[in-house]
Motif scaffolding. Structure first.
Motif, PDB file in Angstrom:
ATOM      1  N   ARG A  60      -0.202  10.958  -9.261  1.00  0.00           N
ATOM      2  CA  ARG A  60       0.797  10.436  -8.326  1.00  0.00           C
ATOM      3  C   ARG A  60       2.196  10.382  -8.928  1.00  0.00           C
ATOM      4  O   ARG A  60       3.182  10.286  -8.204  1.00  0.00           O
ATOM      5  N   PRO A  94      -2.166   2.425  -2.991  1.00  0.00           N
ATOM      6  CA  PRO A  94      -2.053   2.360  -1.529  1.00  0.00           C
ATOM      7  C   PRO A  94      -3.387   2.090  -0.845  1.00  0.00           C
ATOM      8  O   PRO A  94      -3.411   1.513   0.253  1.00  0.00           O
ATOM      9  N   ASP A  95      -4.494   2.487  -1.466  1.00  0.00           N
ATOM     10  CA  ASP A  95      -5.804   2.276  -0.845  1.00  0.00           C
ATOM     11  C   ASP A  95      -6.119   0.790  -0.682  1.00  0.00           C
ATOM     12  O   ASP A  95      -6.761   0.386   0.285  1.00  0.00           O
ATOM     13  N   TYR A 142      -4.157  -0.470   2.242  1.00  0.00           N
ATOM     14  CA  TYR A 142      -4.764   0.054   3.464  1.00  0.00           C
ATOM     15  C   TYR A 142      -6.005  -0.744   3.836  1.00  0.00           C
ATOM     16  O   TYR A 142      -6.199  -1.118   4.996  1.00  0.00           O
ATOM     17  N   ALA A 176       1.041   0.510   2.444  1.00  0.00           N
ATOM     18  CA  ALA A 176       0.332   1.666   1.886  1.00  0.00           C
ATOM     19  C   ALA A 176       1.175   2.921   2.017  1.00  0.00           C
ATOM     20  O   ALA A 176       1.254   3.738   1.086  1.00  0.00           O
ATOM     21  N   ASP A 178       2.531   5.631  -0.647  1.00  0.00           N
ATOM     22  CA  ASP A 178       2.062   7.004  -0.461  1.00  0.00           C
ATOM     23  C   ASP A 178       2.309   7.422   0.991  1.00  0.00           C
ATOM     24  O   ASP A 178       1.484   7.172   1.864  1.00  0.00           O
ATOM     25  N   HIS A 237      -0.577   9.050   2.991  1.00  0.00           N
ATOM     26  CA  HIS A 237      -1.891   8.402   3.082  1.00  0.00           C
ATOM     27  C   HIS A 237      -2.461   8.631   4.480  1.00  0.00           C
ATOM     28  O   HIS A 237      -1.993   8.082   5.472  1.00  0.00           O
ATOM     29  N   GLU A 238      -3.489   9.456   4.545  1.00  0.00           N
ATOM     30  CA  GLU A 238      -3.985   9.947   5.825  1.00  0.00           C
ATOM     31  C   GLU A 238      -4.479   8.817   6.724  1.00  0.00           C
ATOM     32  O   GLU A 238      -4.121   8.747   7.908  1.00  0.00           O
ATOM     33  N   VAL A 246     -11.629   3.519   2.615  1.00  0.00           N
ATOM     34  CA  VAL A 246     -11.640   4.367   1.434  1.00  0.00           C
ATOM     35  C   VAL A 246     -12.825   3.984   0.564  1.00  0.00           C
ATOM     36  O   VAL A 246     -12.906   2.873   0.057  1.00  0.00           O
TER      37      VAL A 246
END
Length: 869
Positions: free
Chosen positions: A41, A598-599, A602, A624, A628, A631-632, A865
């Motif tokens: 990252r 970020p996870d 999230y 999040a 990122d 982040h999808e 995640v």
């Protein structure tokens, strides 16, 4: 003419170095490139720039226990610049590596000209430019650390030679440049600091031309007698003192950043590191001869030499000790020739040895253990010393023997064979599969190579073939925890769940048992703790075993308090157990160890979604995305939350986030569906239709897209176009109530097929006898047929089910009035003989008032995640 020849040498070296690595431009990211580049990252523009100076080479905070402690911020900075140019397109990364290699070759040519004649220096540079041992450093993207460090290494040494042109006087401007270049070399790779030793050797044996008798004289007349030292001695000590102090300052800064912890390596990384005496010492010394052999005869090259590739040298009678003795004997002879010679020969040999030995010392295991047995890329800088010595030896032979054409032929064969070997070797780095398969041709007992071939096949979905290689890894190293984990994961992918659990439990049983008073985390590779995650994820498929899975996550966290993935997965389990408050506490604790993940933010958003706190969920989704932006899950679910909120001011944000997913190649059906929902909210029916159809093209059984598209067509006065989509919906989801109701409505009002409509409503009532909509619309069918009495009875039943629905009562009154009118008309007809005509009034309301839109959106799936099995 001389200048033209010199220019020709530089051009020839640059061209040959480029040609040998031109085919590497088509290679991808393989092996360590994945961790250092693709998954790092620190390369992303959104990551704070300062993180480069607090994280290790792989993007892990260097103070963390599981960090490799490799500190190379300037190298990572060049990766970051590559990312700005082409993101994760490998071409630019390989191109920069080739350019840097050419620069090193040209700098090396300039250095060798200080010690060798023009022709011999050209040969040394050519041998360095084409040496096959360099393919790992040049063709492997992570090898940039070696190349970039070598650039500054040579610049530092060149600056020192300019600063110390005179034995009695120092040019301080180039000397300052030398210090800066030493710093830069060290910040590219740790071994860059060894240039200080090379400068020290150059100072004593080239500038001051000291020999053994001179060193003895200095000791006797200056140190012992306390006499005033001569000016040359004072200048030498001053220069070396400043160099050493600079090096010590670098080391102090390095330890300050790294902290007091050393990296954690296991016996699988370096078996000799945990061997007992004398096996450890004998093996370490034997590995020196292995590296020397690779430099001299680079025929069998391999990307990985760990595990069982090189068996331990466990006794003094092992014949491999002869190789160790031979190497030391050769070095002693070379050193003796330096001290016994008083001409230029000594200067060339001592500088060749300095370049060969000193840059290799940090990776030699002689002072501290490193995380590998042999690594070809760390021989990049030491090979300069070998090339210098070989070119010098060739120069001596060409001057002393008569068979000069034979020497030129042999040199030509060497250059051609090395060039061809380098070009062919580059093809091995095309993909991970080709790289590791090439390694297995050299090292057939290396479990790590079998594992990596399996990973490459697994990435392509070839699970059965991957399993065969993972099982070979277990055969080659039956106590390899990672191999058993890989076997278990592949069994899971093949849906062989019992075998998968058995493999995971074997891996878990191989973990070392904690000893009293000894930290567990210091004795186990962090990635081996993944066995807990994989086993927990597997057994959590069974809802009755969620508590057991939670216990495994807690055990993993107890072994390593900062095991972030264990926190994330445990929170997921707690959500499934409806313990959302506890899940929130778990994620908040994880933030204490990693506030930039970020996870975690999230998943905290997911917790708040479970608690029906949409505002707080959006806050954490946005946090999040601040860390990122790609982040999808956060992009998706935040867009869905905005769409469901009905907030017209934020709809453009939802649209931008979904479009961002499309730009990043995330063209899945969920993105298209939610774009369609946003378009429906904006009354852009044409756009909504396009998005829904794209979603259905990707997934033909996508129930929400199928229904909403059908409803959209129906509301757009195109009900007959909606029928195929409704039938497709009911083919895959025969119990879709809203779809059956809408299809029945079209059958009644547009297709006049009362029988088909009746079947739709009866099917609903078979599933749910108390469904008011279906019951009401079935009543409509009876009325449309003229079965007013049956319709009246039916509506009475609906009224009893939904006594507060005003429209049911109204419809009942209408049917009763028509029934009464029909009865009156029949009596009159009987008297006069007139024919009775059935009423043809169209019933417009065949559904309950309200919105039929199917808002089955994907935020309900949470997309938490979790670690992949």
């Amino acid at each position: 003419m001389m200048n033209q020849i010199q220019t020709g040498y530089y051009v020839a070296v640059a061209v040959l170095a480029s040609v040998c690595y031109l085919n590497s431009l088509g290679c991808g990211f393989v092996f360590d490139d994945v961790s250092a580049v693709k998954d790092n990252r620190d390369l992303r523009p959104e990551t704070p720039f300062v993180n480069l100076f607090w994280n290790d080479f792989w993007g892990t905070p260097i103070h963390k226990e599981h960090s490799h402690k490799s500190y190379r911020p300037l190298c990572v900075l060049t990766f970051r610049l590559n990312y700005l140019i082409s993101e994760l397109e490998p071409f630019s990364y390989h191109l920069i590596n080739i350019i840097l290699h050419v620069i090193v070759c040209l700098l090396f040519l300039g250095i060798t000209r200080r010690f060798l004649p023009e022709g011999a220096s050209f040969i040394a540079a050519i041998l360095f430019a084409i040496h096959p041992i360099h393919t790992e450093a040049v063709t492997g993207v992570v090898g940039r650390a070696e190349i970039l460090s070598s650039v500054f290494f040579l610049l530092a040494f060149s600056s020192y030679t300019k600063a110390a042109v005179r034995a009695h006087q120092t040019e301080w401007s180039p000397f300052l440049h030398c210090i800066l270049f030493v710093t830069a070399a060290t910040l590219c790779k740790e071994q860059g600091i060894t240039v200080v030793g090379v400068c020290g050797i150059y100072e004593m044996f080239v500038v001051q031309k000291l020999r053994l008798q001179d060193l003895l004289y200095v000791r006797k007349n200056i140190v012992a007698s306390k006499a005033q030292p001569p000016p040359w001695f004072r200048e030498m000590v001053l220069r070396l003192a400043v160099l050493v102090l600079g090096a010590l300052g670098l080391l102090f800064g390095r330890f300050q950043v790294m902290g007091a912890q050393l990296p954690v390596f296991t016996r699988f990384d370096n078996p000799a590191a945990v061997a007992t005496t004398p096996a450890r010492q004998l093996t370490y010394n034997y590995l020196l001869s292995v590296n020397a052999w690779l430099l001299l005869f680079p025929s069998s090259l391999c990307c990985d030499w760990t595990m069982g590739t090189i068996p331990l040298v466990e006794s003094f009678i092992d014949f491999r000790n002869l190789a160790t003795l031979g190497l030391y004997f050769s070095l002693i002879l070379l050193v003796w020739s330096v001290f016994s010679s008083d001409d230029g020969h000594a200067e060339v040999v001592i500088m060749g040895l300095a370049l060969l030995v000193l840059p290799f010392l940090p990776a030699s295991n002689l002072f501290f253990p490193v995380g590998f047995v042999v690594a070809e890329r760390i021989l990049y800088t030491p090979s300069m010393g070998l090339c210098l010595l070989v070119a010098y030896g060739w120069h001596i032979l060409i001057e002393r023997i008569k068979w000069k054409p034979m020497l030129w032929i042999l040199l030509t064969v060497l250059v051609l064979s090395h060039s061809l070997k380098t070009i062919v070797r580059n093809f091995d780095w095309k993909s991970e599969y080709t790289l590791f398969m090439a390694g297995l041709k050299v090292n057939k007992e290396n479990a790590k190579l079998y594992n990596n071939v399996g990973h490459a096949l697994e990435g392509e979905g070839n699970y059965q073939e991957a399993l065969a290689y993972f099982l070979e890894a277990v055969r080659a190293q039956d106590d390899d925890i990672g191999a058993h984990i890989n076997v278990g994961r592949t069994y899971n992918n093949l849906q062989m769940y019992n075998e998968a659990e058995e493999s995971f439990r074997k891996a878990k049983a191989l973990l070392p048992r904690p000893k009293s008073g000894e930290p567990y985390k210091a004795r186990i590779a962090p990635n081996h703790l993944n066995v807990f995650l994989n086993l927990a994820n597997l057994i959590s498929r069974n809802k009755s075993r969620l508590e057991e899975a939670d216990a495994l996550y807690r055990q993993a966290i107890s072994m390593r308090a900062d095991y972030i993935q264990a926190y994330i997965n445990r929170g997921d389990i707690l959500i499934k157990l409806n313990r959302t408050q506890e899940a929130q506490e778990v994620y908040e604790r994880a933030l204490q160890f990693d506030s930039s993940n970020p996870d975690i933010y999230y998943n905290l958003g997911v917790v708040y979604l479970e608690q029906r706190k949409a505002t707080q969920a959006m806050v954490y989704f946005n946090k999040a995305l601040a860390i990122d932006p790609n982040h999808e899950q956060a992009l998706m679910n935040s867009a869905v939350l905005i769409q469901e909120s009905g907030n017209t001011r934020l709809r453009h944000i939802a649209y931008e986030r979904l479009q961002h997913l499309l730009e990043k190649g995330k063209t899945n059906e969920r993105v298209y569906f939610n774009l369609g929902m946003l378009a429906m909210d904006e009354k852009h029916t044409a756009k909504a239709e396009i998005w829904f159809k794209k979603a259905i093209q990707i997934r033909e059984d996508f129930r929400s897209a199928l229904f909403n598209l059908a409803l959209l067509l129906s509301d757009s006065q195109r009900p007959l176009e909606a029928v195929p989509f409704l039938k497709q919906l009911l083919k895959h989801h025969p119990d879709h109530v809203k779809g059956l109701i809408l299809l029945g409505d079209i059958y009644i009002n547009h297709m006049k097929d009362l029988e088909a409509a009746e079947k739709c409503y009866i099917k609903i009532l078979q599933m749910d006898p108390n469904n008011v909509q279906a019951k009401h619309n079935l009543c409509v069918v009876y009325v449309e047929r003229g079965q007013l009495a049956l319709g009246e009875h039916c509506l009475q039943e609906v009224a009893s089910l939904a006594p507060k629905e005003e429209y049911v009562q109204r419809h009942l009154q209408i049917v009763r009035a028509r029934l009464q009118k029909t009865r009156t008309g029949n009596n009159k007809g009987s008297a006069s003989g007139s024919k009775v005509v059935k009423p043809k009034t169209k019933h417009q309301n065949t559904a309950l008032p309200g919105n039929l839109i199917d808002t089955e959106t994907y935020h309900d799936d949470k997309n938490r995640v979790t670690s992949e099995l």
